[in-house]
Structures are given as C-alpha cells and as structure tokens.
Design a protein around this motif. Sequence first.
Motif, PDB file in Angstrom:
ATOM      1  N   ASN A 251      -0.791   4.648  -6.298  1.00 21.07           N
ATOM      2  CA  ASN A 251      -2.118   5.019  -6.790  1.00 21.07           C
ATOM      3  C   ASN A 251      -3.197   4.335  -5.951  1.00 21.07           C
ATOM      4  OD1 ASN A 251      -0.980   6.510  -9.004  1.00 21.07           O
ATOM      5  ND2 ASN A 251      -0.641   4.559 -10.059  1.00 21.07           N
ATOM      6  N   TRP A 252      -3.914   5.117  -5.154  1.00 22.91           N
ATOM      7  CA  TRP A 252      -4.885   4.543  -4.220  1.00 22.91           C
ATOM      8  C   TRP A 252      -6.012   3.794  -4.929  1.00 22.91           C
ATOM      9  CZ3 TRP A 252      -9.923   5.941  -4.742  1.00 22.91           C
ATOM     10  CH2 TRP A 252     -10.195   7.116  -5.446  1.00 22.91           C
ATOM     11  N   TYR A 253      -6.342   4.196  -6.156  1.00 21.84           N
ATOM     12  CA  TYR A 253      -7.456   3.543  -6.854  1.00 21.84           C
ATOM     13  C   TYR A 253      -7.099   2.139  -7.343  1.00 21.84           C
ATOM     14  CZ  TYR A 253      -4.850   6.270 -10.350  1.00 21.84           C
ATOM     15  OH  TYR A 253      -3.851   6.853 -11.108  1.00 21.84           O
ATOM     16  N   TRP A 254      -5.836   1.714  -7.196  1.00 25.42           N
ATOM     17  CA  TRP A 254      -5.433   0.345  -7.515  1.00 25.42           C
ATOM     18  C   TRP A 254      -5.225  -0.484  -6.253  1.00 25.42           C
ATOM     19  CZ3 TRP A 254      -6.070  -1.554 -12.151  1.00 25.42           C
ATOM     20  CH2 TRP A 254      -5.959  -0.739 -13.276  1.00 25.42           C
ATOM     21  N   TRP A 255      -5.456   0.076  -5.098  1.00 24.54           N
ATOM     22  CA  TRP A 255      -5.117  -0.615  -3.855  1.00 24.54           C
ATOM     23  C   TRP A 255      -5.834  -1.957  -3.692  1.00 24.54           C
ATOM     24  CZ3 TRP A 255      -5.124   3.787   0.414  1.00 24.54           C
ATOM     25  CH2 TRP A 255      -3.968   4.569   0.251  1.00 24.54           C
ATOM     26  N   LEU A 256      -7.074  -2.065  -4.125  1.00 27.98           N
ATOM     27  CA  LEU A 256      -7.873  -3.258  -3.852  1.00 27.98           C
ATOM     28  C   LEU A 256      -7.892  -4.256  -5.006  1.00 27.98           C
ATOM     29  CD1 LEU A 256     -10.896  -1.794  -1.856  1.00 27.98           C
ATOM     30  CD2 LEU A 256      -8.771  -2.793  -1.005  1.00 27.98           C
ATOM     31  N   VAL A 257      -6.986  -4.088  -5.960  1.00 22.73           N
ATOM     32  CA  VAL A 257      -6.831  -5.092  -7.017  1.00 22.73           C
ATOM     33  C   VAL A 257      -5.355  -5.469  -7.114  1.00 22.73           C
ATOM     34  CG1 VAL A 257      -8.854  -4.444  -8.374  1.00 22.73           C
ATOM     35  CG2 VAL A 257      -6.696  -3.281  -8.773  1.00 22.73           C
ATOM     36  N   PRO A 258      -5.044  -6.721  -7.379  1.00 24.00           N
ATOM     37  CA  PRO A 258      -3.638  -7.177  -7.367  1.00 24.00           C
ATOM     38  C   PRO A 258      -2.882  -6.873  -8.660  1.00 24.00           C
ATOM     39  CG  PRO A 258      -5.092  -9.025  -7.763  1.00 24.00           C
ATOM     40  CD  PRO A 258      -5.985  -7.842  -7.527  1.00 24.00           C
ATOM     41  N   PHE A 259      -2.925  -5.608  -9.070  1.00 22.55           N
ATOM     42  CA  PHE A 259      -2.211  -5.172 -10.265  1.00 22.55           C
ATOM     43  C   PHE A 259      -1.641  -3.778 -10.007  1.00 22.55           C
ATOM     44  CE2 PHE A 259      -5.798  -7.831 -11.732  1.00 22.55           C
ATOM     45  CZ  PHE A 259      -5.074  -8.878 -12.284  1.00 22.55           C
ATOM     46  N   ASN A 260      -0.792  -3.307 -10.958  1.00 14.40           N
ATOM     47  CA  ASN A 260      -0.234  -1.947 -10.893  1.00 14.40           C
ATOM     48  C   ASN A 260       0.283  -1.625  -9.496  1.00 14.40           C
ATOM     49  OD1 ASN A 260      -1.450  -2.022 -13.401  1.00 14.40           O
ATOM     50  ND2 ASN A 260      -1.977   0.132 -13.367  1.00 14.40           N
ATOM     51  N   TYR A 261       1.234  -2.422  -9.043  1.00 13.75           N
ATOM     52  CA  TYR A 261       1.713  -2.310  -7.663  1.00 13.75           C
ATOM     53  C   TYR A 261       2.956  -1.435  -7.579  1.00 13.75           C
ATOM     54  CZ  TYR A 261       3.039  -3.975  -2.970  1.00 13.75           C
ATOM     55  OH  TYR A 261       3.377  -4.067  -1.647  1.00 13.75           O
ATOM     56  N   ARG A 262       4.088  -1.951  -8.003  1.00 11.20           N
ATOM     57  CA  ARG A 262       5.354  -1.229  -7.892  1.00 11.20           C
ATOM     58  C   ARG A 262       5.785  -0.640  -9.228  1.00 11.20           C
ATOM     59  NH1 ARG A 262       5.615  -0.118  -2.666  1.00 11.20           N
ATOM     60  NH2 ARG A 262       5.746  -1.964  -1.337  1.00 11.20           N
ATOM     61  N   ASP A 263       6.235   0.619  -9.192  1.00 13.64           N
ATOM     62  CA  ASP A 263       6.807   1.253 -10.377  1.00 13.64           C
ATOM     63  C   ASP A 263       8.237   0.749 -10.590  1.00 13.64           C
ATOM     64  OD1 ASP A 263       4.506   2.694 -10.705  1.00 13.64           O
ATOM     65  OD2 ASP A 263       5.243   4.459  -9.618  1.00 13.64           O
ATOM     66  N   PRO A 264       8.756   0.848 -11.804  1.00 15.14           N
ATOM     67  CA  PRO A 264      10.121   0.376 -12.066  1.00 15.14           C
ATOM     68  C   PRO A 264      11.176   1.055 -11.201  1.00 15.14           C
ATOM     69  CG  PRO A 264       8.946   0.738 -14.132  1.00 15.14           C
ATOM     70  CD  PRO A 264       8.072   1.271 -13.045  1.00 15.14           C
ATOM     71  N   ASP A 265      10.923   2.308 -10.782  1.00 22.60           N
ATOM     72  CA  ASP A 265      11.924   3.015  -9.983  1.00 22.60           C
ATOM     73  C   ASP A 265      11.877   2.650  -8.507  1.00 22.60           C
ATOM     74  OD1 ASP A 265       9.390   4.227  -9.763  1.00 22.60           O
ATOM     75  OD2 ASP A 265      10.281   6.120  -9.093  1.00 22.60           O
ATOM     76  N   GLU A 266      10.909   1.825  -8.093  1.00 23.74           N
ATOM     77  CA  GLU A 266      10.803   1.404  -6.693  1.00 23.74           C
ATOM     78  C   GLU A 266      11.598   0.115  -6.507  1.00 23.74           C
ATOM     79  OE1 GLU A 266       6.750   2.486  -4.746  1.00 23.74           O
ATOM     80  OE2 GLU A 266       6.270   1.832  -6.770  1.00 23.74           O
ATOM     81  N   LYS A 267      12.669   0.193  -5.750  1.00 18.53           N
ATOM     82  CA  LYS A 267      13.582  -0.945  -5.596  1.00 18.53           C
ATOM     83  C   LYS A 267      13.472  -1.622  -4.236  1.00 18.53           C
ATOM     84  CE  LYS A 267      15.350   0.084  -9.609  1.00 18.53           C
ATOM     85  NZ  LYS A 267      15.041  -0.749 -10.797  1.00 18.53           N
ATOM     86  N   GLY A 268      12.905  -0.938  -3.253  1.00 21.70           N
ATOM     87  CA  GLY A 268      12.790  -1.535  -1.915  1.00 21.70           C
ATOM     88  C   GLY A 268      14.075  -1.586  -1.147  1.00 21.70           C
ATOM     89  N   LEU A 269      15.045  -0.732  -1.526  1.00 24.66           N
ATOM     90  CA  LEU A 269      16.352  -0.733  -0.876  1.00 24.66           C
ATOM     91  C   LEU A 269      16.512   0.388   0.155  1.00 24.66           C
ATOM     92  CD1 LEU A 269      18.502  -1.349  -4.079  1.00 24.66           C
ATOM     93  CD2 LEU A 269      17.870  -3.033  -2.332  1.00 24.66           C
ATOM     94  N   HIS A 270      15.778   1.482  -0.024  1.00 26.40           N
ATOM     95  CA  HIS A 270      15.892   2.625   0.874  1.00 26.40           C
ATOM     96  C   HIS A 270      14.501   3.113   1.273  1.00 26.40           C
ATOM     97  CE1 HIS A 270      20.196   2.979  -0.001  1.00 26.40           C
ATOM     98  NE2 HIS A 270      19.876   2.768  -1.278  1.00 26.40           N
ATOM     99  N   PHE A 271      14.354   3.491   2.508  1.00 23.39           N
ATOM    100  CA  PHE A 271      13.081   3.961   3.047  1.00 23.39           C
ATOM    101  C   PHE A 271      13.319   5.259   3.818  1.00 23.39           C
ATOM    102  CE2 PHE A 271      12.954  -0.594   2.604  1.00 23.39           C
ATOM    103  CZ  PHE A 271      11.718  -0.828   1.990  1.00 23.39           C
ATOM    104  N   GLY A 272      12.621   6.310   3.388  1.00 21.51           N
ATOM    105  CA  GLY A 272      12.811   7.603   4.044  1.00 21.51           C
ATOM    106  C   GLY A 272      11.982   7.715   5.317  1.00 21.51           C
ATOM    107  N   ARG A 273      12.111   8.870   5.963  1.00 24.19           N
ATOM    108  CA  ARG A 273      11.333   9.176   7.149  1.00 24.19           C
ATOM    109  C   ARG A 273      10.336  10.269   6.811  1.00 24.19           C
ATOM    110  NH1 ARG A 273      14.714   8.397  12.411  1.00 24.19           N
ATOM    111  NH2 ARG A 273      16.464   7.154  11.705  1.00 24.19           N
ATOM    112  N   LYS A 274       9.474  10.583   7.785  1.00 18.51           N
ATOM    113  CA  LYS A 274       8.477  11.632   7.610  1.00 18.51           C
ATOM    114  C   LYS A 274       9.184  12.970   7.439  1.00 18.51           C
ATOM    115  CE  LYS A 274       4.251  13.430   9.706  1.00 18.51           C
ATOM    116  NZ  LYS A 274       3.308  13.327  10.844  1.00 18.51           N
TER     117      LYS A 274
END
Length: 332
Positions: A309-332
């Motif tokens: 959510n771009w409207y949260w980019w400049l505040v240190p809250f609402n960062y990662r959703d529960p389904d975001e694990k940081g284990l896999h990264f796709g390509r374009k």
Amino acid sequence: MAETPSSQHLTRAFEDSEQELKNNLPPWSEADFKQRLLTVFLYIAIYLPVVVLLGLVIGGYIIYLIFYIYPLVGDTDDRPELYYWHSDSEKTNAETRGWIFFTLVTWCIFWILVSHYRALKTDPGQIPREREWDIPDDENDESSSESVVLIEKRKDGSIRTCARCTMRKPDRTHHCKQCERCNLKMDHHCNWVANCVGYFNYKYFFLIVFYGAVALAIFISTFWETVVVVLNDSESSAALCFFVVLCYSLILMLGIAVIGFCIFHIRLMIQNYTTIEYCEKKKQKVQEYKVSPFDKGAWNNLKEALGKNWYWWLVPFNYRDPDEKGLHFGRK
C-alpha cells in the motif's frame, strides 16, 4: 562506498573477535566479575553507535530550535538588529516561516525516532525451521532440491546452503557474522540500529535515512541565516561564532552524505537490488546481475521494498502482510 582490503580485514577481525567473545561468555547469573565486565564492554561496543546516532538527532534538533527557530518565533528584544526583519510585516513573515520549519523538522525527528525503534526491535527475518529448508541427508530425501524452486544457485547449479546454520538459503538470504544467523533478503548489518537490515525491517531503516535527509536538507537551507547573523553581530563572542560555524559545517558534511545515501537507496529500490547484491554482484560486473534477476518494474519494486500500500510508505507501520514470508521472489 566500497571498503578497502585493509578495512575489510579489520572489519572481519572485529566481527570474529566479537563473536568469539559472545560464544565464550556464560549467562549473566553464572558469570564472575571479569566475565560480567566483558559482557558490559561487549554491549557498550554494540550499542554505542545507537547512542551516538540518537545523540546527533536530538542534539541537532535542540541546536536548531535554540539558534534558528526561537529567534524567529520568540518574543524577545535582545536579538541582533539585522535578524531577518526591520518591519512588522517582515517579523510576521519570519514567525510564519519559523513555525512552518519547526513543524516540518519536528515531524521528521518524530518519525526518525519511531523508525529507529522499529528497525532496532524488528527481526529482519530468518530461515524457518521447516523440512523444506533442511539440508537433505541424501539425494532421495523427499525434501530434495527439486521441491525448492529458487533463482539464485551456486556456480555448479546446486542450491545454496549455509554451513553455519546448516540450512538451505532462500533467494537473497545471507549469513551475518555479527548476528551469527542467516537473514532474509539481507541488505547489510547496520551498527547504527544494532541489527541487520532485511526483509521485515528494511522499510524502517530507509525511513530513518529518508527523514534524516529531509531534516538535514531543511537545516542546511535555513541555518545559514543564523551563521550570517552571528558572524555579523558585534556582540557575538568568539566562542559562539566558532560553535555556530562548527555546527553548520558538520551538519553540511553529514547532510551531503545522508542525502547521497538516501538517493542511493531509492535507486536500489527502483532497480530491486539489495546493498549486498549491488556491491558484490552488480558492481563486480556479474553477468546475471547486470539487471537484477528480481526486477519487476520500478513501481512493483517499490511495493516489494516498502509495502503493497503506497499510502503507508512514509510511515513505519502496516508493512508486511501475514502471507509475505520473504522466502521467494518472482521476476517481471
């Protein structure tokens, strides 16, 4: 900024010494006086940069309020005569300007402190203790490499593993000697927050840099007025002149560095590189990293780095959703 070979050896030696000291120290309740003294020394070494950073932020803010904001908005008659105005309208404009800059700088300092706390306390992310990431005993193990689809591989085509953690490494994961663990999408180890910067706290680190750059830009573009006034006031002491000029000079140099660092990280986010990938792969002209293998386009790259959510980019809250694990990264 790339380290020289000598500085790399010095950093590596310090990291190894620090880790060896950590491993040899017993729990506080079981330690003798000498061991407790070494523990205290170790924590001082770890958290001293944190204290220095907070001192710079709060100290710079106080100096700005006393020497720039207060003369603009304060109702006092002992200010130098050449202080920004010679009529009621100029005085009103000065007060308005003072309150605007006070609001902007205070806003930046507030978010710097909140972001710093979040960056320090948030785990950057580590490899989950699941069968999928265990190193298999043999090629027939059902958790073999075919079950893990990764982009980054060793030169021989096999999946990267960590000998210290005895785990397979997800894409963009690296081992930190200071933390003695593997961190997900590790950017670098930051002594200023006494923590690694990785998948779950990169945004907080970036906001420290971003709001620091904005606050320093405001300081640099306004505080020069105070320097001119103090140097031209016949009642200013030599000590006051030296102090004001020294503060502005130091802030100017720090501002150039932080603003440049902020631009560097914005560029990294847009191109979808971590600092490690940029310094060790792209800068070393590794063919596969001429363009980031994780590049999904500038907008999606920013969303990956700072949140969906771009409207949260400049505040240190609402960062990662529960389904975001940081284990896999796709390509374009």
